[in-house]
Design a protein around this motif. Structure first.
Motif, PDB file in Angstrom:
ATOM      1  N   ILE A 190       0.854  -1.044   0.040  1.00 26.61           N
ATOM      2  CA  ILE A 190       0.030  -0.124  -0.264  1.00 26.61           C
ATOM      3  C   ILE A 190       1.006   0.833   0.110  1.00 26.61           C
ATOM      4  O   ILE A 190       1.291   1.536   0.502  1.00 26.61           O
ATOM      5  CB  ILE A 190      -1.009  -0.295   1.434  1.00 26.61           C
ATOM      6  CG1 ILE A 190      -1.640  -1.622   1.043  1.00 26.61           C
ATOM      7  CG2 ILE A 190      -1.609   1.372   1.102  1.00 26.61           C
ATOM      8  CD1 ILE A 190      -2.962  -1.228   2.645  1.00 26.61           C
ATOM      9  N   THR A 191       0.674   2.379  -1.142  1.00 22.80           N
ATOM     10  CA  THR A 191       1.514   3.687  -0.885  1.00 22.80           C
ATOM     11  C   THR A 191       0.764   4.040  -0.677  1.00 22.80           C
ATOM     12  O   THR A 191      -0.949   4.462  -1.199  1.00 22.80           O
ATOM     13  CB  THR A 191       1.511   3.869  -2.375  1.00 22.80           C
ATOM     14  OG1 THR A 191       1.001   3.592  -3.901  1.00 22.80           O
ATOM     15  CG2 THR A 191       3.103   2.772  -2.528  1.00 22.80           C
ATOM     16  N   ALA A 192       0.799   5.449  -0.178  1.00 19.87           N
ATOM     17  CA  ALA A 192       0.211   7.018   0.295  1.00 19.87           C
ATOM     18  C   ALA A 192      -0.396   7.284  -1.381  1.00 19.87           C
ATOM     19  O   ALA A 192      -0.105   7.608  -2.507  1.00 19.87           O
ATOM     20  CB  ALA A 192       0.113   7.583   0.886  1.00 19.87           C
ATOM     21  N   ALA A 193      -2.162   7.162  -0.971  1.00 18.80           N
ATOM     22  CA  ALA A 193      -3.066   8.109  -2.531  1.00 18.80           C
ATOM     23  C   ALA A 193      -2.489   9.538  -2.698  1.00 18.80           C
ATOM     24  O   ALA A 193      -2.302  10.166  -3.916  1.00 18.80           O
ATOM     25  CB  ALA A 193      -3.651   7.436  -2.633  1.00 18.80           C
ATOM     26  N   ILE A 235       4.864   3.935   8.631  1.00 19.52           N
ATOM     27  CA  ILE A 235       4.254   4.569   9.514  1.00 19.52           C
ATOM     28  C   ILE A 235       3.945   5.159  10.699  1.00 19.52           C
ATOM     29  O   ILE A 235       3.545   3.122  11.809  1.00 19.52           O
ATOM     30  CB  ILE A 235       2.726   5.772   9.215  1.00 19.52           C
ATOM     31  CG1 ILE A 235       2.247   4.199   8.933  1.00 19.52           C
ATOM     32  CG2 ILE A 235       2.894   5.575   7.678  1.00 19.52           C
ATOM     33  CD1 ILE A 235      -0.092   4.400   8.225  1.00 19.52           C
ATOM     34  N   GLU A 236       3.349   5.886  11.419  1.00 20.54           N
ATOM     35  CA  GLU A 236       2.722   6.382  13.361  1.00 20.54           C
ATOM     36  C   GLU A 236       2.370   7.215  13.166  1.00 20.54           C
ATOM     37  O   GLU A 236       2.176   7.939  11.896  1.00 20.54           O
ATOM     38  CB  GLU A 236       4.405   6.396  14.186  1.00 20.54           C
ATOM     39  CG  GLU A 236       5.129   5.342  14.412  1.00 20.54           C
ATOM     40  CD  GLU A 236       6.387   5.732  15.282  1.00 20.54           C
ATOM     41  OE1 GLU A 236       6.130   6.846  15.615  1.00 20.54           O
ATOM     42  OE2 GLU A 236       7.195   4.699  15.480  1.00 20.54           O
ATOM     43  N   GLU A 237       1.249   7.342  14.107  1.00 22.69           N
ATOM     44  CA  GLU A 237       0.550   8.750  14.231  1.00 22.69           C
ATOM     45  C   GLU A 237       1.229   9.820  14.497  1.00 22.69           C
ATOM     46  O   GLU A 237       1.842   9.852  15.229  1.00 22.69           O
ATOM     47  CB  GLU A 237      -0.705   8.291  15.514  1.00 22.69           C
ATOM     48  CG  GLU A 237      -1.392   7.181  15.092  1.00 22.69           C
ATOM     49  CD  GLU A 237      -2.347   6.766  16.531  1.00 22.69           C
ATOM     50  OE1 GLU A 237      -2.159   7.544  17.361  1.00 22.69           O
ATOM     51  OE2 GLU A 237      -3.657   6.157  16.728  1.00 22.69           O
ATOM     52  N   GLY A 238       0.664  10.920  13.784  1.00 22.93           N
ATOM     53  CA  GLY A 238       1.534  12.103  13.242  1.00 22.93           C
ATOM     54  C   GLY A 238       2.307  11.994  12.574  1.00 22.93           C
ATOM     55  O   GLY A 238       2.883  13.527  12.240  1.00 22.93           O
ATOM     56  N   ASP A 239       2.718  11.217  11.493  1.00 21.28           N
ATOM     57  CA  ASP A 239       3.671  10.930  10.743  1.00 21.28           C
ATOM     58  C   ASP A 239       2.687  11.805   9.471  1.00 21.28           C
ATOM     59  O   ASP A 239       1.572  11.342   9.265  1.00 21.28           O
ATOM     60  CB  ASP A 239       3.954  10.307  10.352  1.00 21.28           C
ATOM     61  CG  ASP A 239       5.281   9.293  10.695  1.00 21.28           C
ATOM     62  OD1 ASP A 239       5.498  10.094  12.420  1.00 21.28           O
ATOM     63  OD2 ASP A 239       5.117   7.494  10.815  1.00 21.28           O
ATOM     64  N   GLY A 265       2.508   8.418  -3.113  1.00 24.68           N
ATOM     65  CA  GLY A 265       3.480   7.734  -3.278  1.00 24.68           C
ATOM     66  C   GLY A 265       4.337   6.929  -2.261  1.00 24.68           C
ATOM     67  O   GLY A 265       4.939   5.976  -2.713  1.00 24.68           O
ATOM     68  N   GLU A 266       3.997   7.456  -1.130  1.00 23.85           N
ATOM     69  CA  GLU A 266       5.457   6.247  -0.616  1.00 23.85           C
ATOM     70  C   GLU A 266       4.823   5.468  -0.183  1.00 23.85           C
ATOM     71  O   GLU A 266       3.292   5.419   0.305  1.00 23.85           O
ATOM     72  CB  GLU A 266       5.268   8.076   1.059  1.00 23.85           C
ATOM     73  CG  GLU A 266       5.635   7.163   2.239  1.00 23.85           C
ATOM     74  CD  GLU A 266       6.324   8.155   3.655  1.00 23.85           C
ATOM     75  OE1 GLU A 266       6.810   7.797   4.372  1.00 23.85           O
ATOM     76  OE2 GLU A 266       5.676   9.449   2.685  1.00 23.85           O
TER      77      GLU A 266
END
Length: 295
Positions: free
Chosen positions: A66-69, A113-117, A122-123
């Motif tokens: 999964i990459t960030a959309a 990832i963590e909360e607040g990142d 695409g990452e």
């Protein structure tokens, strides 16, 4: 007979006795040396099995990367590393309200990832692998490719963990890749279960080549070959006085034992050269003689 002639006959008699004794001694030594120069190996009956051997890697058949959309800040992370998830489970949510779900069931093998990142479009953020659906991809050279037909049973061993699996060839990629003097093909083997195996691990695999039962077998090092590449073994002559060559016809071999189709029978004994030098043979005989005299 005068005294001079009598002494002459005694002299020659002594010489004759010495010569006979020397001949007898040399004969005995020769037989002992010949006996010590060979090791007896029994011809037995047993089963022989040979395999094709391959190596390869464990692969995952179902992976979701999964990459960030879109760019945004991570508000909530609903999963943890190595957690098992089902299809449709929530993975994380951005501040803007976008919630990302799992498209497959499996293990969260990567959580980046963590909360607040703050993520960018695409990452890579999450990876899920279905660890219950692993397979093995084997390298098969062009000479053995005919053995890897779909449906063929395969025994797989994971080198790192020692885990062993029973698999089945599910596919063969017939588009080969040349490497040196050979072309290699990829055979895919489905695993019935995958505990102890992870994607990327190296494996060895074997596929049945030949099997025979109740065969007449002898150790491989007992088989010799003449200048015409015809096999033979050493055996004692009928009276046991000499070592003779006996031609044999051989069948399959597993690298340790060899099948004998004709020439010798189970229960007989063949001979293997000991490989000792003459000095070592003499020393061995002296040791045996000393041990015998001490008993």
């Amino acid at each position: 007979m005068n005294v001079k002639k009598k002494k002459k006959w005694i002299k020659w008699g002594i010489v004759l006795i010495i010569v006979v004794a020397v001949v007898i001694w040399f004969t005995m030594i020769s037989k002992q040396t010949q006996s010590a120069a060979y090791t007896e190996v029994p011809v037995t009956t047993g089963d022989l099995t040979t395999y094709y051997n391959f190596d390869g890697l464990v692969h995952a058949t179902r992976v979701q990367t999964i990459t960030a959309a879109q760019a945004g800040t991570v508000r909530t992370v609903y999963v943890t590393q190595n957690e098992q998830v089902r299809k449709g489970d929530r993975l994380y949510r951005l501040e803007g309200g976008e919630t990302v779900e799992a498209d497959i069931g499996g293990e969260v093998t990567g959580l980046y990832i963590e909360e607040g990142d703050v993520v960018t479009a695409g990452e890579k953020v999450v990876e899920i692998i279905d660890m219950d659906r692993l397979n093995v991809e084997l390298n098969v050279d062009e000479y053995d490719v005919a053995a890897m037909t779909p449906g063929k049973a395969v025994e797989v061993s994971v080198l790192a963990t020692g885990a062993e699996f029973e698999g089945v060839v599910t596919a063969l990629d017939k588009n080969g890749t040349a490497s040196g003097d050979l072309s290699y093909y990829t055979a895919t083997v489905g695993l019935g279960q995958s505990e102890g195996a992870y994607p990327g691990m190296q494996v060895s695999a074997k596929v049945l080549r030949e099997h025979t039962e109740n065969a007449t077998i002898v150790k491989m090092d007992a088989i010799q070959f003449d200048e015409y590449n015809q096999p033979y073994v050493f055996m004692r002559s009928a009276d046991g006085a000499d070592v003779v060559r006996v031609s044999v016809r051989v069948g399959m071999s597993d690298g340790v034992n060899c099948e004998i189709l004709d020439g010798v029978r189970a229960g007989e004994t063949v001979l293997v050269k000991s490989g000792l030098s003459m000095a070592e043979l003499m020393e061995q005989m002296r040791a045996q003689s000393g041990g015998a005299s001490g008993r």
